[in-house]
Enzyme design. Sequence first.
Site, PDB file in Angstrom:
ATOM      1  CE  LYS A   1      -4.122  -1.717  -0.177  1.00  0.00           C
ATOM      2  NZ  LYS A   1      -5.250  -1.308  -1.084  1.00  0.00           N
TER       3      LYS A   1
ATOM      4  CE  LYS B   1     -10.780  -4.032  -4.632  1.00  0.00           C
ATOM      5  NZ  LYS B   1     -10.448  -2.432  -3.905  1.00  0.00           N
TER       6      LYS B   1
HETATM    7  C1  LIG Z   1      -7.143  -6.874   3.340  1.00  0.00           C
HETATM    8  C2  LIG Z   1      -7.035  -5.827   2.163  1.00  0.00           C
HETATM    9  C3  LIG Z   1      -7.266  -4.888   2.344  1.00  0.00           C
HETATM   10  C4  LIG Z   1      -7.934  -6.393   1.043  1.00  0.00           C
HETATM   11  C5  LIG Z   1      -7.079  -6.278  -0.493  1.00  0.00           C
HETATM   12  N1  LIG Z   1      -5.821  -6.777  -0.600  1.00  0.00           N
HETATM   13  C6  LIG Z   1      -7.150  -4.510  -0.894  1.00  0.00           C
HETATM   14  O1  LIG Z   1      -6.094  -3.892  -0.991  1.00  0.00           O
HETATM   15  N2  LIG Z   1      -8.376  -3.989  -1.004  1.00  0.00           N
HETATM   16  C7  LIG Z   1      -8.658  -2.532  -1.353  1.00  0.00           C
HETATM   17  C8  LIG Z   1      -8.343  -1.867   0.013  1.00  0.00           C
HETATM   18  C9  LIG Z   1      -9.703  -1.338   0.489  1.00  0.00           C
HETATM   19  O2  LIG Z   1      -9.737  -1.393   1.769  1.00  0.00           O
HETATM   20  C10 LIG Z   1     -10.405  -0.261   2.401  1.00  0.00           C
HETATM   21  C11 LIG Z   1     -10.040   0.888   2.380  1.00  0.00           C
HETATM   22  C12 LIG Z   1     -10.945   1.937   3.094  1.00  0.00           C
HETATM   23  O3  LIG Z   1     -10.395   3.239   2.942  1.00  0.00           O
HETATM   24  C13 LIG Z   1     -11.958   1.771   3.733  1.00  0.00           C
HETATM   25  C14 LIG Z   1     -12.291   0.499   3.913  1.00  0.00           C
HETATM   26  C15 LIG Z   1     -11.601  -0.629   3.064  1.00  0.00           C
HETATM   27  C16 LIG Z   1     -12.210  -1.820   3.425  1.00  0.00           C
HETATM   28  O4  LIG Z   1     -12.057  -3.093   2.887  1.00  0.00           O
HETATM   29  N3  LIG Z   1     -13.352  -1.661   4.329  1.00  0.00           N
HETATM   30  C17 LIG Z   1     -13.397  -0.187   4.672  1.00  0.00           C
HETATM   31  C18 LIG Z   1     -14.632   0.239   4.179  1.00  0.00           C
HETATM   32  C19 LIG Z   1      -7.857  -2.077  -2.363  1.00  0.00           C
HETATM   33  O5  LIG Z   1      -7.661  -0.957  -2.656  1.00  0.00           O
HETATM   34  O6  LIG Z   1      -7.647  -2.878  -3.152  1.00  0.00           O
HETATM   35 MG   LIG Z   2      -6.842  -1.220  -4.794  1.00  0.00          MG
END
Ligand SMILES: CC(C)C[C@H](N)C(=O)N[C@@H](CCOc1cc(O)cc2c1C(=O)N[C@@H]2C)C(=O)O
Ligand SMILES: [Mg+2]
Length: 325
Positions: A148, A244
Amino acid sequence: MAQLVVTPERFPIRGSFTIARGSKSEAAVVLVELHEDGLVGRGECVPYARYGESVEDVAAALTALAAPVAAGMGREKLSSLLPPGAARNAIDCAFWDLEAKRTGTPAYELAGLPAPQPAITAFTISLDTPEAMAEAARASGHELLKLKLGTDGDPERIAAVRAATPGTRLIVDANEGWTAANLASNLAACADAGIELVEQPLPAAEDALLAYTARPVPVCADESAHGLDSLPQLVGRYDALNIKLDKTGGLTEALALARAARAAGLDIMVGCMVATSLAMAPAMLLAPLARFVDLDGPLLLARDREPSLRYEGSVVYPPEPALWG
Ligand SMILES: CC(C)C[C@H](N)C(=O)N[C@@H](CCOc1cc(O)cc2c1C(=O)N[C@@H]2C)C(=O)O
Ligand SMILES: [Mg+2]
């Protein structure tokens, strides 16, 4: 006729999870159950404020469907009632699960897909200092890491992780945090480190710039990619898209989007939010169509559902019917 039950739930995250937009300490999800003749079909979604969603609004939109569902409404009606997003995802997946249970046919077969196979999932390293990210990456032991990023000093983070994990496959996710001013230098740092994919470098509203920028590393749309309607404006700007189910509104439109994206020459990542195994299970059906699988949501949780998906090292296994499908 099915009875619809909607339940908001919270699952604590192990420690906390940070991206360019902020930190999270729990996963706030909405569970949908469809009860019919002693069978229960289930689906789970994650409402996301970035897309104007909240747990309360999503739960209300779903609860409003209780009467039509009790009167016999099916999955095919959902796209005319709900936009592509979290609410439609939970109920769409619950209908697939119920149909699988009612017919005794696995969901992948109902969807005309090959049987899902074990897949290597990316494991996400939270945004932090270069030293802390390098240590987290080294300690994770995973084969494919998603870093990230999205703030000042990203070339230093990339270089520190690469030095700490020389043999590890790396992708990065800027979550819209880069700018026109640092895009080229950050992409160059990625190319130097052998990064395989860069996810959503710019704010979605600034995507047009990508069409005129050299992309030495393939660039993948996430916040810019939603349902089928979003595909035409990604072509020429992106090399891949992160599908997603919370963005497409479930498995039904995710499948259509995956097929259309591949026909348009784009690679696919199948991704997730922070959520339980129940949200990952339907997404596993897309893994055979995807170049990258990013279904690590449950690995960040302190507690998952029972039964859960099986994770062994970097490998995630297809769901058992008792979980979903
Ligand atoms: C466990 C990992 C985060 C899942 C995946 N690998 C990933 O990177 N997913 C997303 C990230 C989004 O996650 C967020 C961000 C946020 O600001 C708020 C939330 C989340 C979430 O999963 N739940 C809350 C609402 C990606 O950007 O690809
Ligand atoms: Mg992403």
